[in-house]
Scaffold this motif. Sequence first.
Motif, PDB file in Angstrom:
ATOM      1  N   ALA A 177       0.879  -1.166   0.000  1.00 50.11           N
ATOM      2  CA  ALA A 177       0.000   0.000   0.000  1.00 50.11           C
ATOM      3  C   ALA A 177       0.916   1.216   0.000  1.00 50.11           C
ATOM      4  N   GLN A 178       0.506   2.269  -0.709  1.00 47.40           N
ATOM      5  CA  GLN A 178       1.359   3.451  -0.793  1.00 47.40           C
ATOM      6  C   GLN A 178       0.532   4.725  -0.783  1.00 47.40           C
ATOM      7  N   THR A 179       1.120   5.774  -0.273  1.00 42.77           N
ATOM      8  CA  THR A 179       0.479   7.083  -0.256  1.00 42.77           C
ATOM      9  C   THR A 179       1.560   8.149  -0.332  1.00 42.77           C
ATOM     10  N   GLY A 180       1.165   9.358  -0.666  1.00 41.42           N
ATOM     11  CA  GLY A 180       2.151  10.429  -0.743  1.00 41.42           C
ATOM     12  C   GLY A 180       1.605  11.680  -1.377  1.00 41.42           C
ATOM     13  N   LEU A 181       2.503  12.552  -1.736  1.00 38.64           N
ATOM     14  CA  LEU A 181       2.156  13.831  -2.350  1.00 38.64           C
ATOM     15  C   LEU A 181       2.101  13.678  -3.861  1.00 38.64           C
ATOM     16  N   ASP A 182       1.135  14.342  -4.472  1.00 42.15           N
ATOM     17  CA  ASP A 182       0.914  14.288  -5.912  1.00 42.15           C
ATOM     18  C   ASP A 182       0.894  15.713  -6.434  1.00 42.15           C
ATOM     19  N   SER A 183       1.825  16.060  -7.293  1.00 44.73           N
ATOM     20  CA  SER A 183       1.854  17.377  -7.917  1.00 44.73           C
ATOM     21  C   SER A 183       1.590  17.197  -9.407  1.00 44.73           C
ATOM     22  N   LEU A 207       7.717  -7.996   6.426  1.00 42.31           N
ATOM     23  CA  LEU A 207       7.287  -6.596   6.343  1.00 42.31           C
ATOM     24  C   LEU A 207       8.411  -5.704   5.817  1.00 42.31           C
ATOM     25  N   PHE A 208       8.083  -4.793   4.895  1.00 37.62           N
ATOM     26  CA  PHE A 208       9.063  -3.829   4.393  1.00 37.62           C
ATOM     27  C   PHE A 208       8.407  -2.459   4.220  1.00 37.62           C
ATOM     28  N   GLY A 209       9.247  -1.441   4.179  1.00 45.09           N
ATOM     29  CA  GLY A 209       8.809  -0.068   3.902  1.00 45.09           C
ATOM     30  C   GLY A 209       9.649   0.502   2.790  1.00 45.09           C
ATOM     31  N   LYS A 210       9.122   1.540   2.145  1.00 42.87           N
ATOM     32  CA  LYS A 210       9.865   2.153   1.050  1.00 42.87           C
ATOM     33  C   LYS A 210       9.550   3.634   0.967  1.00 42.87           C
ATOM     34  N   VAL A 211      10.475   4.365   0.405  1.00 38.17           N
ATOM     35  CA  VAL A 211      10.303   5.774   0.058  1.00 38.17           C
ATOM     36  C   VAL A 211      10.713   5.880  -1.405  1.00 38.17           C
ATOM     37  N   GLU A 212       9.889   6.579  -2.205  1.00 36.68           N
ATOM     38  CA  GLU A 212      10.115   6.570  -3.654  1.00 36.68           C
ATOM     39  C   GLU A 212       9.726   7.918  -4.254  1.00 36.68           C
ATOM     40  N   LEU A 224      -3.076  14.550  -2.620  1.00 36.03           N
ATOM     41  CA  LEU A 224      -2.549  13.288  -2.100  1.00 36.03           C
ATOM     42  C   LEU A 224      -2.826  12.168  -3.081  1.00 36.03           C
ATOM     43  N   THR A 225      -1.912  11.229  -3.156  1.00 34.56           N
ATOM     44  CA  THR A 225      -2.117  10.024  -3.945  1.00 34.56           C
ATOM     45  C   THR A 225      -2.165   8.834  -2.996  1.00 34.56           C
ATOM     46  N   TYR A 226      -2.873   7.798  -3.391  1.00 32.79           N
ATOM     47  CA  TYR A 226      -3.038   6.589  -2.581  1.00 32.79           C
ATOM     48  C   TYR A 226      -3.254   5.430  -3.531  1.00 32.79           C
ATOM     49  N   GLY A 227      -2.758   4.242  -3.160  1.00 33.29           N
ATOM     50  CA  GLY A 227      -2.938   3.108  -4.055  1.00 33.29           C
ATOM     51  C   GLY A 227      -2.267   1.850  -3.562  1.00 33.29           C
ATOM     52  N   VAL A 228      -2.254   0.860  -4.447  1.00 33.47           N
ATOM     53  CA  VAL A 228      -1.639  -0.434  -4.163  1.00 33.47           C
ATOM     54  C   VAL A 228      -0.796  -0.842  -5.368  1.00 33.47           C
ATOM     55  N   ALA A 229       0.191  -1.696  -5.096  1.00 33.71           N
ATOM     56  CA  ALA A 229       1.038  -2.237  -6.157  1.00 33.71           C
ATOM     57  C   ALA A 229       1.449  -3.650  -5.763  1.00 33.71           C
ATOM     58  N   GLY A 282       5.584   3.770   1.227  1.00 32.30           N
ATOM     59  CA  GLY A 282       4.812   2.531   1.109  1.00 32.30           C
ATOM     60  C   GLY A 282       5.141   1.558   2.218  1.00 32.30           C
ATOM     61  N   LEU A 283       4.185   0.686   2.483  1.00 36.49           N
ATOM     62  CA  LEU A 283       4.346  -0.390   3.440  1.00 36.49           C
ATOM     63  C   LEU A 283       3.839  -1.649   2.766  1.00 36.49           C
ATOM     64  N   GLY A 284       4.641  -2.741   2.841  1.00 37.24           N
ATOM     65  CA  GLY A 284       4.262  -3.927   2.117  1.00 37.24           C
ATOM     66  C   GLY A 284       4.632  -5.215   2.810  1.00 37.24           C
ATOM     67  N   VAL A 285       4.205  -6.325   2.181  1.00 37.98           N
ATOM     68  CA  VAL A 285       4.460  -7.661   2.674  1.00 37.98           C
ATOM     69  C   VAL A 285       5.046  -8.481   1.528  1.00 37.98           C
ATOM     70  N   LYS A 286       6.112  -9.250   1.843  1.00 36.80           N
ATOM     71  CA  LYS A 286       6.727 -10.145   0.866  1.00 36.80           C
ATOM     72  C   LYS A 286       6.237 -11.572   1.109  1.00 36.80           C
TER      73      LYS A 286
END
Length: 184
Positions: free
Chosen positions: A27-33, A156-161, A44-49, A179-183
């Motif tokens: 799951a991910q969220t963040g700023l959208d310009s 569990l993992f986290g990411k910044v992108e 704001l943006t929000y979504g899944v990958a 983002g925060l995810g599961v492997k």
Amino acid sequence: MNKFALFGAAALFAAPVAANAQAYVQAQTGLDSVSVNGGSSEGLTYGVAAGYDFPVREALFFGIQAGISGSTTKECASDLLATGDKLCVRAGRDLSAIARVGTNVGDTTKLYVLGGYTNARLRVTYNDGVNKDSDGVNLDGFRLGAGFEHDFGGNLFGKVEYNYSNYEQGYSRHYGLAGLGVKF
């Protein structure tokens, strides 16, 4: 016959690589310009990958990922054609199919770059006070970016992108994502 031999050899090579693939969902969220022909608006943006990472060498990996996201980014203007009318442009869903290439930095951290295809939906609404008309358009484009991913333990993992997307008709966006995810 040579085509079958080539296909068989490719399948034998791909089987061990696919067996070592690491599937994930996030799951991910963040700023959208969002920029359209020079003007910009933020939200704001929000979504899944979801995707797979394939080890290529000891510290090198290749990955594929598909995602869908939404956005709160919206820009409105009033009194354009008549007093009291309102025209709004809203960023809609965004679909992406990207490839990632990166390196493992230690046992728990990855640095990577990404690139691929993206398709965004824009929704335009006009309300003249009596009638409300709405229409949408899909725009094809490409996405480039870079990121940092860290394993927290277990699966569990986290990411910044950071992502930059450029679409048709003068439309582009900049994303800053967490983002925060599961492997698996």
